[in-house]
Design a protein around this motif. Structure first.
Motif, PDB file in Angstrom:
ATOM      1  N   ASP A 176      -2.131  13.342   5.587  1.00  0.00           N
ATOM      2  CA  ASP A 176      -2.321  12.339   4.701  1.00  0.00           C
ATOM      3  C   ASP A 176      -2.995  12.933   3.333  1.00  0.00           C
ATOM      4  O   ASP A 176      -3.505  14.057   3.610  1.00  0.00           O
ATOM      5  CB  ASP A 176      -3.545  11.446   5.190  1.00  0.00           C
ATOM      6  CG  ASP A 176      -3.921  10.129   4.309  1.00  0.00           C
ATOM      7  OD1 ASP A 176      -3.011   9.401   3.947  1.00  0.00           O
ATOM      8  OD2 ASP A 176      -4.996  10.395   3.577  1.00  0.00           O
ATOM      9  N   TYR A 190       0.960  -1.309   0.049  1.00  0.00           N
ATOM     10  CA  TYR A 190      -0.107   0.060   0.081  1.00  0.00           C
ATOM     11  C   TYR A 190       1.105   1.166  -0.034  1.00  0.00           C
ATOM     12  O   TYR A 190       1.851   1.268   0.674  1.00  0.00           O
ATOM     13  CB  TYR A 190      -0.771  -0.110   1.370  1.00  0.00           C
ATOM     14  CG  TYR A 190      -1.943   0.977   1.291  1.00  0.00           C
ATOM     15  CD1 TYR A 190      -3.140   0.741   0.870  1.00  0.00           C
ATOM     16  CD2 TYR A 190      -1.724   2.166   2.054  1.00  0.00           C
ATOM     17  CE1 TYR A 190      -4.282   1.589   1.278  1.00  0.00           C
ATOM     18  CE2 TYR A 190      -2.694   3.037   2.225  1.00  0.00           C
ATOM     19  CZ  TYR A 190      -4.047   2.830   1.940  1.00  0.00           C
ATOM     20  OH  TYR A 190      -4.769   3.587   1.971  1.00  0.00           O
ATOM     21  N   ASN A 249       0.968   5.091   0.771  1.00  0.00           N
ATOM     22  CA  ASN A 249       0.204   6.071   1.069  1.00  0.00           C
ATOM     23  C   ASN A 249       0.629   7.581   0.802  1.00  0.00           C
ATOM     24  O   ASN A 249       1.906   7.826   1.421  1.00  0.00           O
ATOM     25  CB  ASN A 249       0.198   6.306   2.917  1.00  0.00           C
ATOM     26  CG  ASN A 249      -0.825   6.981   3.576  1.00  0.00           C
ATOM     27  OD1 ASN A 249      -2.228   6.854   3.095  1.00  0.00           O
ATOM     28  ND2 ASN A 249      -0.589   8.010   4.211  1.00  0.00           N
ATOM     29  N   LEU A 250       0.062   8.258   0.155  1.00  0.00           N
ATOM     30  CA  LEU A 250       0.710   9.387  -0.230  1.00  0.00           C
ATOM     31  C   LEU A 250       0.393  10.602   0.839  1.00  0.00           C
ATOM     32  O   LEU A 250      -0.650  10.748   1.386  1.00  0.00           O
ATOM     33  CB  LEU A 250       0.051   9.766  -1.469  1.00  0.00           C
ATOM     34  CG  LEU A 250       0.431   9.111  -2.965  1.00  0.00           C
ATOM     35  CD1 LEU A 250      -0.294   9.437  -4.086  1.00  0.00           C
ATOM     36  CD2 LEU A 250       1.878   9.355  -3.118  1.00  0.00           C
ATOM     37  N   HIS A 301      -4.962  11.553   1.024  1.00  0.00           N
ATOM     38  CA  HIS A 301      -6.072  11.026   0.726  1.00  0.00           C
ATOM     39  C   HIS A 301      -5.774  10.050  -0.503  1.00  0.00           C
ATOM     40  O   HIS A 301      -6.379   8.723  -0.350  1.00  0.00           O
ATOM     41  CB  HIS A 301      -7.471  11.990   0.302  1.00  0.00           C
ATOM     42  CG  HIS A 301      -8.146  12.256   1.609  1.00  0.00           C
ATOM     43  ND1 HIS A 301      -9.184  11.717   2.046  1.00  0.00           N
ATOM     44  CD2 HIS A 301      -8.069  13.562   2.128  1.00  0.00           C
ATOM     45  CE1 HIS A 301      -9.852  12.242   3.301  1.00  0.00           C
ATOM     46  NE2 HIS A 301      -8.769  13.363   3.301  1.00  0.00           N
ATOM     47  N   LEU A 302      -5.303  10.298  -1.483  1.00  0.00           N
ATOM     48  CA  LEU A 302      -4.701   9.543  -2.699  1.00  0.00           C
ATOM     49  C   LEU A 302      -3.947   8.279  -2.243  1.00  0.00           C
ATOM     50  O   LEU A 302      -2.924   8.504  -1.643  1.00  0.00           O
ATOM     51  CB  LEU A 302      -4.413  10.529  -3.613  1.00  0.00           C
ATOM     52  CG  LEU A 302      -4.122   9.589  -5.127  1.00  0.00           C
ATOM     53  CD1 LEU A 302      -5.511   9.108  -5.394  1.00  0.00           C
ATOM     54  CD2 LEU A 302      -3.607  10.524  -6.082  1.00  0.00           C
ATOM     55  N   ASP A 303      -4.315   7.139  -2.528  1.00  0.00           N
ATOM     56  CA  ASP A 303      -3.389   6.016  -2.157  1.00  0.00           C
ATOM     57  C   ASP A 303      -3.217   5.144  -3.306  1.00  0.00           C
ATOM     58  O   ASP A 303      -3.947   5.240  -4.433  1.00  0.00           O
ATOM     59  CB  ASP A 303      -3.908   5.252  -0.919  1.00  0.00           C
ATOM     60  CG  ASP A 303      -4.223   5.992  -0.038  1.00  0.00           C
ATOM     61  OD1 ASP A 303      -3.568   6.782   0.829  1.00  0.00           O
ATOM     62  OD2 ASP A 303      -5.337   6.165   0.568  1.00  0.00           O
TER      63      ASP A 303
END
Ligand SMILES: [Mg+2]
Length: 199
Positions: free
Chosen positions: A119, A101, A103-104, A121-123
């Protein structure tokens, strides 16, 4: 290193989420953290009792109580590459590798025993055979241009960061080259517990 390292998510002036992890180590590849099933975490909880994951406004986070919970389902190894605007997560289920995963997030602020993340939001979700897809594009787009989140120009930079990581996934470059897919924790490590006041 200490026995507990706290990974906090900030939204404006508020801590929206705090994870207790075990610090594994740090070298030129980055900071490596272990988040096992059973670890403490704290999250803002909405009126429905569910974690507040994508509240529309900054003040919604301040209004929601922060509750302690127990991490379930997946063990996670988390890498913060030095100075990167993302972290890479290895998921493990029943001790088997279950995919990555990405995490941006804004380049984190590092302290002695904690790291603060904002965070984006976009991943990116990545299968063990390196098939990848964007996740949460809708909330990422919704928040673009909202005060306290990111501008249109910043959104382009966030997506570009994701595209650089996706290129590494497709090329099976580190950290997507099989490194740590067989990771197992030292059985002597204590369960990561949050300090009394994670704020
Ligand atoms: Mg995310």
């Amino acid at each position: 290193m200490r026995q507990v390292f706290v990974r906090r998510y900030l939204r404006g002036p508020y801590v929206s989420w705090a994870q207790a992890t075990h610090p594994v180590g740090e070298d030129e590849r980055g900071l490596l953290l272990w988040l096992p099933v059973g670890a403490d975490f704290a999250c803002r909880v909405g009126l429905d009792g569910d974690p507040l994951r994508d509240a529309p406004g900054i003040e919604d986070y301040g209004a929601a109580p922060l509750q302690r919970r127990t991490w379930t389902d997946l063990d996670v190894l988390i890498l913060h590459p030095p100075g990167a605007a993302h972290s890479v997560w290895w998921f493990f289920k029943n001790k088997g590798f279950h995919g990555w995963y990405v995490n941006l997030e804004a380049r984190p602020a590092r302290r002695t025993d904690a790291i603060d993340v904002v965070d984006h939001h976009l991943d990116i979700v990545v299968t063990p055979d390196r098939e990848w897809r964007w996740k949460d594009e809708d909330t990422f787009t919704d928040r673009t241009g909202v005060p306290g989140f990111w501008s249109e120009a910043e959104a382009q930079g966030i997506r570009a960061e994701g595209e650089r990581v996706a290129a590494a996934i497709e090329a099976a470059r580190f950290p997507f080259d099989g490194t740590w897919c067989d990771f197992r924790p030292d059985p002597s490590w204590p369960r990561p517990a949050l300090p009394q006041d994670p704020l």
